[in-house]
Write a protein that holds these residues in place. Sequence first.
Motif, PDB file in Angstrom:
ATOM      1  N   GLY A 155       0.806  -1.207   0.000  1.00  0.00           N
ATOM      2  CA  GLY A 155       0.000   0.000   0.000  1.00  0.00           C
ATOM      3  C   GLY A 155       0.842   1.261   0.000  1.00  0.00           C
ATOM      4  O   GLY A 155       1.971   1.282   0.504  1.00  0.00           O
ATOM      5  N   GLU A 156       0.265   2.335  -0.561  1.00  0.00           N
ATOM      6  CA  GLU A 156       0.991   3.595  -0.705  1.00  0.00           C
ATOM      7  C   GLU A 156       0.240   4.720  -0.015  1.00  0.00           C
ATOM      8  O   GLU A 156      -0.921   5.011  -0.339  1.00  0.00           O
ATOM      9  N   ALA A 157       0.896   5.359   0.978  1.00  0.00           N
ATOM     10  CA  ALA A 157       0.277   6.451   1.722  1.00  0.00           C
ATOM     11  C   ALA A 157       0.468   7.798   1.053  1.00  0.00           C
ATOM     12  O   ALA A 157      -0.250   8.753   1.344  1.00  0.00           O
ATOM     13  N   GLY A 158       1.447   7.902   0.155  1.00  0.00           N
ATOM     14  CA  GLY A 158       1.713   9.175  -0.507  1.00  0.00           C
ATOM     15  C   GLY A 158       0.602   9.562  -1.462  1.00  0.00           C
ATOM     16  O   GLY A 158      -0.184   8.727  -1.926  1.00  0.00           O
ATOM     17  N   THR A 159       0.532  10.832  -1.783  1.00  0.00           N
ATOM     18  CA  THR A 159      -0.551  11.365  -2.616  1.00  0.00           C
ATOM     19  C   THR A 159      -0.010  11.912  -3.931  1.00  0.00           C
ATOM     20  O   THR A 159       1.196  12.143  -4.096  1.00  0.00           O
ATOM     21  N   GLY A 160      -0.945  12.137  -4.848  1.00  0.00           N
ATOM     22  CA  GLY A 160      -0.575  12.764  -6.098  1.00  0.00           C
ATOM     23  C   GLY A 160      -0.005  14.159  -5.895  1.00  0.00           C
ATOM     24  O   GLY A 160       0.892  14.588  -6.622  1.00  0.00           O
ATOM     25  N   THR A 161      -0.521  14.865  -4.902  1.00  0.00           N
ATOM     26  CA  THR A 161      -0.002  16.202  -4.588  1.00  0.00           C
ATOM     27  C   THR A 161       1.469  16.132  -4.196  1.00  0.00           C
ATOM     28  O   THR A 161       2.288  16.959  -4.635  1.00  0.00           O
ATOM     29  N   ASP A 171      -6.354  -0.484   2.926  1.00  0.00           N
ATOM     30  CA  ASP A 171      -7.406  -0.945   2.020  1.00  0.00           C
ATOM     31  C   ASP A 171      -7.687  -2.440   2.235  1.00  0.00           C
ATOM     32  O   ASP A 171      -6.756  -3.240   2.338  1.00  0.00           O
ATOM     33  N   PRO A 172      -8.973  -2.846   2.313  1.00  0.00           N
ATOM     34  CA  PRO A 172      -9.306  -4.262   2.535  1.00  0.00           C
ATOM     35  C   PRO A 172      -8.731  -5.190   1.477  1.00  0.00           C
ATOM     36  O   PRO A 172      -8.504  -6.377   1.757  1.00  0.00           O
ATOM     37  N   ARG A 173      -8.497  -4.695   0.291  1.00  0.00           N
ATOM     38  CA  ARG A 173      -7.950  -5.550  -0.771  1.00  0.00           C
ATOM     39  C   ARG A 173      -6.517  -5.983  -0.502  1.00  0.00           C
ATOM     40  O   ARG A 173      -6.002  -6.876  -1.178  1.00  0.00           O
ATOM     41  N   LEU A 174      -5.877  -5.370   0.491  1.00  0.00           N
ATOM     42  CA  LEU A 174      -4.521  -5.760   0.864  1.00  0.00           C
ATOM     43  C   LEU A 174      -4.489  -6.598   2.140  1.00  0.00           C
ATOM     44  O   LEU A 174      -3.416  -6.936   2.638  1.00  0.00           O
ATOM     45  N   SER A 175      -5.652  -6.960   2.648  1.00  0.00           N
ATOM     46  CA  SER A 175      -5.732  -7.639   3.950  1.00  0.00           C
ATOM     47  C   SER A 175      -5.162  -9.049   3.924  1.00  0.00           C
ATOM     48  O   SER A 175      -4.808  -9.586   4.980  1.00  0.00           O
ATOM     49  N   ARG A 176      -5.061  -9.664   2.748  1.00  0.00           N
ATOM     50  CA  ARG A 176      -4.553 -11.035   2.665  1.00  0.00           C
ATOM     51  C   ARG A 176      -3.172 -11.085   2.020  1.00  0.00           C
ATOM     52  O   ARG A 176      -2.762 -12.122   1.497  1.00  0.00           O
TER      53      ARG A 176
END
Length: 419
Positions: free
Chosen positions: A199-205, A237-242
Amino acid sequence: MTDPRIFLHRLFERAVAVADPMRSLAAHLPPRPEGRCVVIGAGKASARMAEAVEAAWGPCEGLIITRYGYARPCQGIEIVEAAHPVPDEAGRAATDRMLRLVGGLGAGDTVLALISGGASSLLVAPAGGMTLEDKRAVNAALLASGAPIGHMNAIRKHLSRVKGGQLAAAAHPARMLALLISDVPGDDPGMIGSGPTVGEAGTGTQARALVARYGIDLPGAARAALERDTGAIAPGDPRLSRVENVIFAAPSQSLEAAADLARAEGIRVEMLGDAIEGEARDVAREHASLARDVQAAMPPGAAPVLLLSGGELTVTRRGDGTGGPNAEYALALAVALAGAGGIQAIACDTDGVDGAAEVAGATIAPDTLARARAAGVDPARALARNDAHGFFAAIGDQVVTGPTLTNVNDFRAILIAPA
């Protein structure tokens, strides 16, 4: 100790050997899962990683994207070769196939992802309205910018449909185990190959701010993509839970293996760090000053001292020559040492490719500058032109390994004898 130059080569070879997936991956591989298991991956070491998986599990279903010339024989896993460091159509088409392959999996299925350095360029799925040519222009601009790898990858994540956790999200709800070889300072899994399974916490900004900071000239479609909502997947994000991410080979292990070899020869080792970043010529000047200080403090007859370091240096392109961070470091080190007696060094990329050239790096010795001038090569001019590979080719001091099938980033060793 043998001849110092031969000894420095041995140290580098030892560092590479320890990171070979055929030696290091199996210990981190679980029993083969029940049910459908798909092996995917990308990077300069990924085909060797796939070969190691099948040595343990037998034939597997899957798709791997690696650099041209880095394929390995696999029993069931398909190996696709593509361009690195500037992507091509082969990488784009294979990435689309990989996304389709994992997109149809269910909760009872398993994905084994094999990620190593180089995946950023080999996984090609441009975001928004970007074309492959846009993506190529982005990569070329990033490589010439002098930005550290972490900042380059932070930008890449927001211009992709596969990086920044998006590959893992595409495989949801399947379980995923990602085995990674680190080639980034600090061993951040989110930075390895631009984090396709993290997962990525950084933003487009934030990515736009980095573009401005380094004056990176992006094509219009890329600038527009950064203005839109990012496709990168947030860490929670739930899609990364597994998804489980495991780094099984890292620069520190290779440096320590080289250090052990040196200590066995009675050499005192000083570790400068495995996560050094910065402009190659600037770091070289700092290391030259340190080497001189170390030598000045050595009494006659003292045991040699070895300075070891790793990480990932960068080059801000100023000239029209051919080079890479390791060769430029070696050239700048030679210039700064100015022929100082008793100091020799090697600087190489453990993947066998320094910059875009099929050259791992170079060695230097007290006579490097004298031999260059005798050959009609001006060291200062070569450095100004970023032509370190041309410089070392002219005097026969390049290190050429061919594909090493691994990638734990830069390896630098400075061997110091008493003056």
